[in-house]
Design a protein around this motif. Structure first.
Motif, PDB file in Angstrom:
ATOM      1  N   ALA A 194     -11.337  44.326 111.262  1.00  0.00           N
ATOM      2  CA  ALA A 194     -10.811  43.647 112.448  1.00  0.00           C
ATOM      3  C   ALA A 194      -9.477  42.971 112.162  1.00  0.00           C
ATOM      4  CB  ALA A 194     -11.833  42.617 112.942  1.00  0.00           C
ATOM      5  N   TRP A 195      -9.283  42.540 110.920  1.00  0.00           N
ATOM      6  CA  TRP A 195      -8.060  41.812 110.541  1.00  0.00           C
ATOM      7  C   TRP A 195      -6.890  42.737 110.265  1.00  0.00           C
ATOM      8  CZ3 TRP A 195      -5.543  42.092 105.748  1.00  0.00           C
ATOM      9  CH2 TRP A 195      -4.520  41.153 105.543  1.00  0.00           C
ATOM     10  N   CYS A 196      -7.144  43.894 109.664  1.00  0.00           N
ATOM     11  CA  CYS A 196      -6.045  44.712 109.144  1.00  0.00           C
ATOM     12  C   CYS A 196      -5.544  45.743 110.150  1.00  0.00           C
ATOM     13  CB  CYS A 196      -6.447  45.388 107.839  1.00  0.00           C
ATOM     14  SG  CYS A 196      -7.678  46.698 108.009  1.00  0.00           S
ATOM     15  N   ASP A 197      -4.346  46.240 109.875  1.00  0.00           N
ATOM     16  CA  ASP A 197      -3.778  47.363 110.623  1.00  0.00           C
ATOM     17  C   ASP A 197      -4.064  48.683 109.928  1.00  0.00           C
ATOM     18  OD1 ASP A 197      -2.227  45.711 112.575  1.00  0.00           O
ATOM     19  OD2 ASP A 197      -1.155  45.091 110.753  1.00  0.00           O
ATOM     20  N   ILE A 198      -4.135  48.636 108.609  1.00  0.00           N
ATOM     21  CA  ILE A 198      -4.347  49.832 107.789  1.00  0.00           C
ATOM     22  C   ILE A 198      -5.465  49.523 106.806  1.00  0.00           C
ATOM     23  CG2 ILE A 198      -3.295  51.446 106.166  1.00  0.00           C
ATOM     24  CD1 ILE A 198      -0.535  50.317 107.281  1.00  0.00           C
ATOM     25  N   LEU A 199      -6.540  50.302 106.868  1.00  0.00           N
ATOM     26  CA  LEU A 199      -7.665  50.112 105.955  1.00  0.00           C
ATOM     27  C   LEU A 199      -7.622  51.213 104.905  1.00  0.00           C
ATOM     28  CD1 LEU A 199     -10.273  48.665 105.146  1.00  0.00           C
ATOM     29  CD2 LEU A 199     -11.503  50.126 106.778  1.00  0.00           C
ATOM     30  N   VAL A 200      -7.409  50.822 103.659  1.00  0.00           N
ATOM     31  CA  VAL A 200      -7.317  51.777 102.552  1.00  0.00           C
ATOM     32  C   VAL A 200      -8.605  51.720 101.740  1.00  0.00           C
ATOM     33  CG1 VAL A 200      -6.061  52.457 100.478  1.00  0.00           C
ATOM     34  CG2 VAL A 200      -4.818  51.504 102.436  1.00  0.00           C
ATOM     35  N   CYS A 201      -9.290  52.853 101.630  1.00  0.00           N
ATOM     36  CA  CYS A 201     -10.544  52.928 100.894  1.00  0.00           C
ATOM     37  C   CYS A 201     -10.279  53.421  99.477  1.00  0.00           C
ATOM     38  CB  CYS A 201     -11.512  53.873 101.583  1.00  0.00           C
ATOM     39  SG  CYS A 201     -11.945  53.379 103.261  1.00  0.00           S
ATOM     40  N   ALA A 202     -10.578  52.578  98.512  1.00  0.00           N
ATOM     41  CA  ALA A 202     -10.449  52.945  97.101  1.00  0.00           C
ATOM     42  C   ALA A 202     -11.747  52.621  96.368  1.00  0.00           C
ATOM     43  CB  ALA A 202      -9.275  52.202  96.467  1.00  0.00           C
ATOM     44  N   ALA A 203     -12.846  52.605  97.115  1.00  0.00           N
ATOM     45  CA  ALA A 203     -14.146  52.260  96.553  1.00  0.00           C
ATOM     46  C   ALA A 203     -14.786  53.476  95.889  1.00  0.00           C
ATOM     47  CB  ALA A 203     -15.065  51.723  97.656  1.00  0.00           C
ATOM     48  N   PRO A 204     -15.703  53.253  94.964  1.00  0.00           N
ATOM     49  CA  PRO A 204     -16.401  54.377  94.322  1.00  0.00           C
ATOM     50  C   PRO A 204     -17.435  54.982  95.251  1.00  0.00           C
ATOM     51  CG  PRO A 204     -17.283  52.298  93.536  1.00  0.00           C
ATOM     52  CD  PRO A 204     -16.113  51.954  94.405  1.00  0.00           C
ATOM     53  N   GLY A 205     -17.913  56.181  94.894  1.00  0.00           N
ATOM     54  CA  GLY A 205     -18.971  56.817  95.651  1.00  0.00           C
ATOM     55  C   GLY A 205     -20.334  56.339  95.193  1.00  0.00           C
ATOM     56  N   GLY A 206     -21.371  57.025  95.650  1.00  0.00           N
ATOM     57  CA  GLY A 206     -22.729  56.655  95.284  1.00  0.00           C
ATOM     58  C   GLY A 206     -23.514  56.138  96.482  1.00  0.00           C
ATOM     59  N   ALA A 207     -24.817  55.929  96.255  1.00  0.00           N
ATOM     60  CA  ALA A 207     -25.711  55.528  97.346  1.00  0.00           C
ATOM     61  C   ALA A 207     -25.314  54.191  97.963  1.00  0.00           C
ATOM     62  CB  ALA A 207     -27.144  55.456  96.814  1.00  0.00           C
ATOM     63  N   GLU A 208     -24.794  53.290  97.156  1.00  0.00           N
ATOM     64  CA  GLU A 208     -24.472  51.945  97.641  1.00  0.00           C
ATOM     65  C   GLU A 208     -23.349  51.949  98.668  1.00  0.00           C
ATOM     66  OE1 GLU A 208     -23.211  47.554  95.830  1.00  0.00           O
ATOM     67  OE2 GLU A 208     -23.830  49.177  94.490  1.00  0.00           O
ATOM     68  N   THR A 209     -22.416  52.898  98.567  1.00  0.00           N
ATOM     69  CA  THR A 209     -21.265  52.911  99.468  1.00  0.00           C
ATOM     70  C   THR A 209     -21.293  54.068 100.471  1.00  0.00           C
ATOM     71  OG1 THR A 209     -19.952  54.212  97.888  1.00  0.00           O
ATOM     72  CG2 THR A 209     -19.799  51.800  97.738  1.00  0.00           C
TER      73      THR A 209
END
Length: 312
Positions: A194-209
């Motif tokens: 809600a805050w950002c204009d551009i959301l950059v995903c650099a998170a790892p994979g796996g069941a948690e994400t």
């Protein structure tokens, strides 16, 4: 390194790097599901080391078929496909290639930001079709926007550093706040989106994400917001992203990763507010050479007793 160390290689390597690995170890290369299963079945009792990547991983059952296995190495930073609990229960060392391709991945991410927000893909086509700028809606600025980073690890930090050069405000979401970070922390993805204009995903994979970028997050990002994903394709459901782009839920997206890899994501191909690259954000001659060097150094450190350099 002595050639007596039996190594199973599951990921693809350049011919040059494959030759270098073959010099250092007694290497078996098995880059297909069939050859992987055959190698483990026929030579599992010999392997003392495995080279893989996060997406290919290594299962508990495969480890059980390799009683001499001592070390599992990931070329890149990701290791989500490795059964870490099974490895630890066996005392198997797990290492990764963190730090070897951070700059390359961050460069690519920033390139996707600029190209997506400025819609280079559509502008290129319009120009080739003879359409002049006075007939084209003006694309928005990149500078001065708010960037939200989902996964402020080493790569996320380097993306943030680049974004600061564009006078961007930086916010981020991790499982927990980083005590030494000057950036604004959000304890949930909805508030960050809600805050950002551009959301950059650099998170790892796996069941948690898996599918953590859901419909609610995209709605919060909004019709003037942009999604960039260089993390893992599993973060975003393909059909959901396609609908969000088609229906104007978000303005555009730039992705280097997608759920159907290596097959192309059919649901996304006809969308001209999407820019897509084939999971090579972290690939460059410099980065892959650094990954190979770290892998060999980890092997040497483990088998000579001096210790590994990048344990998970």
């Amino acid at each position: 390194m002595t050639p007596q160390i039996a190594l199973l290689v599951l990921n693809t390597l350049t011919e040059e790097h494959q030759a270098r690995v073959a010099q250092a170890c007694d290497a078996t290369f098995a880059q297909t599901d069939e050859s992987r299963a055959t190698a483990i079945r026929e030579k599992g009792a010999e392997f003392r080391a495995v080279l893989t990547i996060g997406l290919l991983g290594l299962t508990r059952e495969e480890m059980e078929a390799m009683p001499k296995l001592e070390i599992i190495c990931c070329m890149g930073a990701g290791y989500e496909g490795i059964d870490i609990e099974a490895a630890r229960a066996r005392g198997i060392v797990v290492v990764n290639g963190r730090g070897t391709n951070d700059n390359c991945a961050a460069d690519h991410a920033m390139g996707l930001v600029i190209a997506t927000v400025r819609n280079f893909r559509r502008l290129d086509k319009l120009c080739r079709d003879g359409v002049w700028r006075t007939s084209i809606p003006q694309p928005t600025n990149v500078s001065g926007k708010r960037m939200g980073i989902y996964g402020l690890g080493t790569i996320g930090e380097k993306i943030a550093r680049r974004a600061q050069g564009f006078d961007m405000a930086i916010g981020y979401h991790n499982r927990r706040a980083k005590a030494d970070s000057a950036y604004r922390y959000f304890d949930n993805l909805l508030d960050l989106a809600a805050w950002c204009d551009i959301l950059v995903c650099a998170a790892p994979g796996g069941a948690e994400t898996k599918h953590s970028i859901d419909a609610a997050v995209l709605e919060k990002l909004g019709p003037e917001g942009y999604l960039i994903n260089i993390g893992r394709g599993s973060l975003v459901e393909t059909s959901l992203l396609a609908a969000a782009l088609r229906d104007g839920v978000i303005a555009g997206a730039g992705i280097d990763v997608y759920e159907t890899e290596p097959q192309r994501p059919e649901a996304l191909l006809d969308l001209d507010n999407l820019l897509i690259t084939p999971h090579l954000a972290g690939w460059s001659p410099e980065a892959t050479q650094a990954q190979l060097s770290l892998f060999l150094a980890n092997l040497e450190g483990h088998f000579t007793g001096s210790g590994v350099l990048s344990p998970v």
